[in-house]
Design a protein around this motif. Structure first.
Motif, PDB file in Angstrom:
ATOM      1  N   LEU A 137     -12.235  53.244  25.980  1.00  0.00           N
ATOM      2  CA  LEU A 137     -11.989  53.189  27.451  1.00  0.00           C
ATOM      3  C   LEU A 137     -13.004  52.144  28.097  1.00  0.00           C
ATOM      4  O   LEU A 137     -12.592  51.636  28.974  1.00  0.00           O
ATOM      5  CB  LEU A 137     -11.562  54.418  28.062  1.00  0.00           C
ATOM      6  N   LYS A 138     -14.211  52.597  27.923  1.00  0.00           N
ATOM      7  CA  LYS A 138     -15.286  51.934  28.818  1.00  0.00           C
ATOM      8  C   LYS A 138     -15.094  50.545  28.511  1.00  0.00           C
ATOM      9  O   LYS A 138     -15.337  49.687  29.349  1.00  0.00           O
ATOM     10  CB  LYS A 138     -16.713  52.422  28.434  1.00  0.00           C
ATOM     11  N   TYR A 139     -15.086  50.172  27.011  1.00  0.00           N
ATOM     12  CA  TYR A 139     -14.868  48.594  26.859  1.00  0.00           C
ATOM     13  C   TYR A 139     -13.679  48.115  27.377  1.00  0.00           C
ATOM     14  O   TYR A 139     -13.625  46.763  27.885  1.00  0.00           O
ATOM     15  CB  TYR A 139     -14.682  48.431  25.274  1.00  0.00           C
ATOM     16  N   VAL A 140     -12.378  48.590  27.584  1.00  0.00           N
ATOM     17  CA  VAL A 140     -11.222  48.047  28.315  1.00  0.00           C
ATOM     18  C   VAL A 140     -11.549  48.167  29.682  1.00  0.00           C
ATOM     19  O   VAL A 140     -11.221  46.872  30.125  1.00  0.00           O
ATOM     20  CB  VAL A 140     -10.164  49.137  27.836  1.00  0.00           C
ATOM     21  N   GLU A 141     -12.159  48.903  30.252  1.00  0.00           N
ATOM     22  CA  GLU A 141     -12.608  48.859  31.642  1.00  0.00           C
ATOM     23  C   GLU A 141     -13.524  47.745  32.048  1.00  0.00           C
ATOM     24  O   GLU A 141     -13.302  46.851  32.931  1.00  0.00           O
ATOM     25  CB  GLU A 141     -13.253  50.112  32.091  1.00  0.00           C
ATOM     26  N   LEU A 142     -14.413  47.505  31.032  1.00  0.00           N
ATOM     27  CA  LEU A 142     -15.446  46.456  31.169  1.00  0.00           C
ATOM     28  C   LEU A 142     -14.810  45.167  30.999  1.00  0.00           C
ATOM     29  O   LEU A 142     -15.153  44.091  32.059  1.00  0.00           O
ATOM     30  CB  LEU A 142     -16.662  46.518  30.041  1.00  0.00           C
ATOM     31  N   MET A 143     -14.086  44.794  30.188  1.00  0.00           N
ATOM     32  CA  MET A 143     -13.380  43.753  30.160  1.00  0.00           C
ATOM     33  C   MET A 143     -12.608  43.385  31.247  1.00  0.00           C
ATOM     34  O   MET A 143     -12.114  42.084  31.853  1.00  0.00           O
ATOM     35  CB  MET A 143     -12.682  43.479  28.570  1.00  0.00           C
ATOM     36  N   ARG A 144     -12.008  44.209  31.729  1.00  0.00           N
ATOM     37  CA  ARG A 144     -10.962  44.181  32.995  1.00  0.00           C
ATOM     38  C   ARG A 144     -11.556  43.890  34.481  1.00  0.00           C
ATOM     39  O   ARG A 144     -11.080  43.417  35.329  1.00  0.00           O
ATOM     40  CB  ARG A 144      -9.926  45.159  33.098  1.00  0.00           C
ATOM     41  N   ASP A 145     -12.841  44.915  34.279  1.00  0.00           N
ATOM     42  CA  ASP A 145     -13.466  44.991  35.683  1.00  0.00           C
ATOM     43  C   ASP A 145     -13.974  43.375  36.482  1.00  0.00           C
ATOM     44  O   ASP A 145     -13.561  43.515  37.583  1.00  0.00           O
ATOM     45  CB  ASP A 145     -14.525  45.950  35.666  1.00  0.00           C
ATOM     46  N   ASP A 146     -14.316  42.692  35.747  1.00  0.00           N
ATOM     47  CA  ASP A 146     -14.916  41.542  36.185  1.00  0.00           C
ATOM     48  C   ASP A 146     -13.912  40.319  35.949  1.00  0.00           C
ATOM     49  O   ASP A 146     -14.315  39.185  36.052  1.00  0.00           O
ATOM     50  CB  ASP A 146     -16.385  41.006  35.671  1.00  0.00           C
ATOM     51  N   ALA A 147     -12.705  40.671  35.637  1.00  0.00           N
ATOM     52  CA  ALA A 147     -11.843  39.446  35.482  1.00  0.00           C
ATOM     53  C   ALA A 147     -10.555  39.292  36.362  1.00  0.00           C
ATOM     54  O   ALA A 147     -10.242  40.363  36.939  1.00  0.00           O
ATOM     55  CB  ALA A 147     -10.926  39.856  33.868  1.00  0.00           C
TER      56      ALA A 147
END
Length: 677
Positions: A408-418
């Protein structure tokens, strides 16, 4: 036993070898995109499933009936040789390429591929019946290990031993000759089995056949889940390391080889797989792999990521295939067993190749599959591990929880700065914005780990040419060389539309892009296309196919800048492709091939194409000091040598050193191994 082993070995070798041969034949016809390979993969998996279904159904008839039916099909398949695709299947531009590719594959290799796909389970069932009272009867599942060994050899042989030395049409004829050998072997095996079965009625049947417990529905479900998870994880890891870690040529071979190796080991004998070893390893590696997804801002260094995910893949597949081998039924049920393995593999492949691009905005298969590994471990523990079950379950739940957290952290990371994250047939693109806190925001377009363009957002800098397109780059110089009234510019590969910043008010700009999501992103989040004073036209679809259909555009400059991963797709760098480009060029026009690459030396390929066509070429390398520009290599090609002798170009020109033994690339021949740096 030798006849059975030889038949299975040859069929499995042909099964894997035909896949790149036929896919490479049709690649230039359908744009050379990853979608062509994905569609071919769907066909191969579904046809393999059809073959296993046929084997399971045929094995229930008398041996003589099996021999007659299979012989007739094999003879019919011989009539369809050689496996050379008919040019009549070339698309006209207005049809669905996916359905056309599937129809082409069925017409060209449908029956031969179907028959080699049936061989593993069918010949093993014949072996089990032929040696029912023989000690060799118990070794029937080792033939499955042998088939995977043959597949592994074909996998490794093609890029390193076949592709570099044999032209594509010759490969097709050679494969067809191999199929004739296979036909002789499988027909001989079928009739030898029904005529000379080693069976003594005075001896009691082996207990495994007389008292064998029929598989329960739970067994079928377990076989399917284990096979599906192995395929899912193979495809998820392959995509992750080639798209999000590094786009290294041939890197996809490593995970597939490990996948096949686990089948070989697990079905060779029980000594290779030990739950006491591999379940503890999974308890450590699944959380570690999930952590690696989001480590270092989602870009874990190649030297750490590659061993982590390759070792993790090996352990996961050893678990899946080891449990499959441990759960295999008595030989009389082996065709059903292989059928469920095939169903599981097909479902896993269809999910990653067809479903995931339509329901996920990113490559979420890897974190999702890591959680599925923990769930399947729990099922296996409950079913098969009586000792230390409580502790093992607790540890597995803990590992699954950690994997879920980091996933979930990975999904959030990819989405947060996009600002945008989308996925389709061609991959995942992200639009990111940085520098808003400094007052100098810049937007980036990313495809995996590859930057495909950027633009500064302050009004004074919005038309600044950035990254690979600076004024001293090969593309920038080519555009300056041909400046004049009514300049006509062609660009293969849109990116964010940076080259539009060079076009004058009376220019005409033709931009070719295969991915509709890239076109939408360039228009919505970047302003090069809207800010240019030139008249511009965006042509959606593969550039080579579009140019092939169009009347001559009479370009002053044509920039070949389409990238798949980190290199120009091969079908854009062939003799046939160059002929198409030349038809669209003015006599004093210039072509600029963007060949910047960390792993491939493509400049000699372009030079050889130019030399063969009687053209002149020069390598322009640019190492700018400005932080908004990137180092680039372009090969400029022109009919007029004087265009390439101007001082600006001469100052950055480098001699293109030929590669000894490099042959001219055509639609029938190319050799990436030869141009590896």
């Amino acid at each position: 036993m030798l006849l059975y082993a030889a038949t299975i070995f040859v069929s499995a070798f042909l099964l894997f070898l035909v896949q790149p041969i036929i896919a490479k034949q049709i690649l230039p016809w359908f744009g050379g995109s990853a979608g062509v390979w994905s569609t071919c993969l769907v066909f191969f998996q579904l046809w393999l499933l059809a073959g296993y279904t046929y084997a399971d159904a045929l094995s229930r008839y008398k041996l003589k009936t099996q021999a007659v039916v299979h012989t007739l099909l094999v003879l019919l398949a011989l009539l369809t040789l050689p496996i050379i695709a008919d040019p009549a299947w070339k698309p006209q531009g207005n049809e669905d390429p996916g359905w056309r590719i599937l129809a082409l594959l069925i017409a060209t290799i449908g029956l031969p591929y179907f028959l080699v796909a049936t061989t593993g389970p069918l010949v093993q069932s014949w072996f089990a019946k032929a040696f029912i009272n023989d000690p060799r009867h118990v070794k029937v599942y080792r033939l499955f290990a042998l088939s995977n060994l043959a597949s592994l050899l074909a996998l490794v042989a093609y890029p390193f031993a076949v592709e570099p030395v044999i032209e594509l049409q010759t490969q097709s004829w050679a494969w067809s000759g191999g199929f004739v050998l296979f036909a002789l072997l499988v027909i001989a095996t079928a009739w030898r089995t029904q005529r000379n079965t080693v069976f003594d009625a005075s001896l009691p049947l082996p207990q495994s056949n007389t008292d064998a417990i029929p598989p329960r529905w739970t067994d079928y479900v377990l076989w399917l889940l284990l096979a599906a998870l192995g395929t899912l994880f193979l495809l998820a890891v392959s995509t992750h390391i080639t798209q999000n870690v590094a786009s290294v040529p041939f890197l996809w071979i490593v995970p597939l080889s490990l996948y096949l190796l686990t089948f070989i080991l697990c079905f060779d004998g029980s000594r290779w797989y030990r739950r006491s070893l591999f379940i503890p390893l999974l308890l450590v590696l699944t959380p570690l792999m999930a952590w690696g997804l989001q480590a270092d801002r989602g870009v874990l260094h190649f030297e750490k990521a590659l061993p982590l995910y390759c070792i993790g893949l090996f352990v996961v597949c050893m678990f899946c295939h080891g449990e499959l081998a441990a759960a295999r039924p008595a030989p009389r049920y082996l065709t059903r067993f292989y059928l469920m393995i095939s169903v599981g593999g097909a479902l896993g492949g269809l999910f990653v190749g067809v479903v995931a691009p339509r329901i996920f905005s990113g490559y979420w298969e890897t974190p999702a599959t890591l959680v599925l590994v923990s769930i399947l471990m729990i099922l296996v523990i409950l079913k098969s591990i009586p000792h230390w079950r409580g502790l093992t379950l607790v540890l597995t739940l803990l590992a699954g929880g950690i994997s879920s957290y980091y996933g979930l952290k990975y999904v959030e990371l990819m989405r947060d700065d996009a600002l945008l994250m989308q996925r389709n047939f061609y991959g995942t693109i992200r639009v990111k914005e940085q520098g808003t806190d400094t007052g100098n925001p810049v937007r980036h377009l990313m495809h995996g780990v590859i930057l495909h363009g950027e633009q500064y957002q302050t009004p004074a800098l919005r038309l600044l040419a950035t990254t690979y397109y600076g004024p001293e780059s090969g593309a920038g110089l080519a555009l300056s060389l041909t400046q004049g009234p009514g300049q006509r510019i062609g660009v293969v590969g849109l990116g964010v539309g940076t080259l539009a910043s060079y076009a004058a008010a009376d220019s005409k700009l033709f931009l070719y892009e295969i991915n509709p999501q890239v076109v939408d992103a360039a228009r919505q989040f970047f302003s090069y296309l809207s800010d240019t004073p030139a008249q511009s036209e965006t042509i959606l679809g593969d550039a080579r196919l579009s140019l092939e259909r169009e009347a001559s555009r009479q370009f002053d400059v044509l920039v070949i800048d389409a990238f798949s991963s980190d290199a120009i797709p091969v079908h854009l760098l062939t003799r046939e492709a160059l002929d198409i480009y030349l038809r669209h060029m003015k006599p004093n026009g210039v072509m600029a091939f963007h060949v910047t690459n960390r792993y491939l030396n493509l400049a000699p390929v372009v030079k050889q194409l130019a030399d063969q066509a009687g053209l002149h070429s020069v390598l322009v390398s640019d190492e700018p000091e400005e932080y908004w520009l990137s180092r680039t290599d372009y090969v400029l090609v022109a009919r007029d040598p004087k265009l390439l002798q101007q001082p600006k170009i001469a100052a950055r020109a480098h001699e293109i050193t030929p590669i000894p033994g490099l042959k001219l690339w055509t639609d029938s021949y190319n050799n990436l191994f030869k141009v590896l740096k």
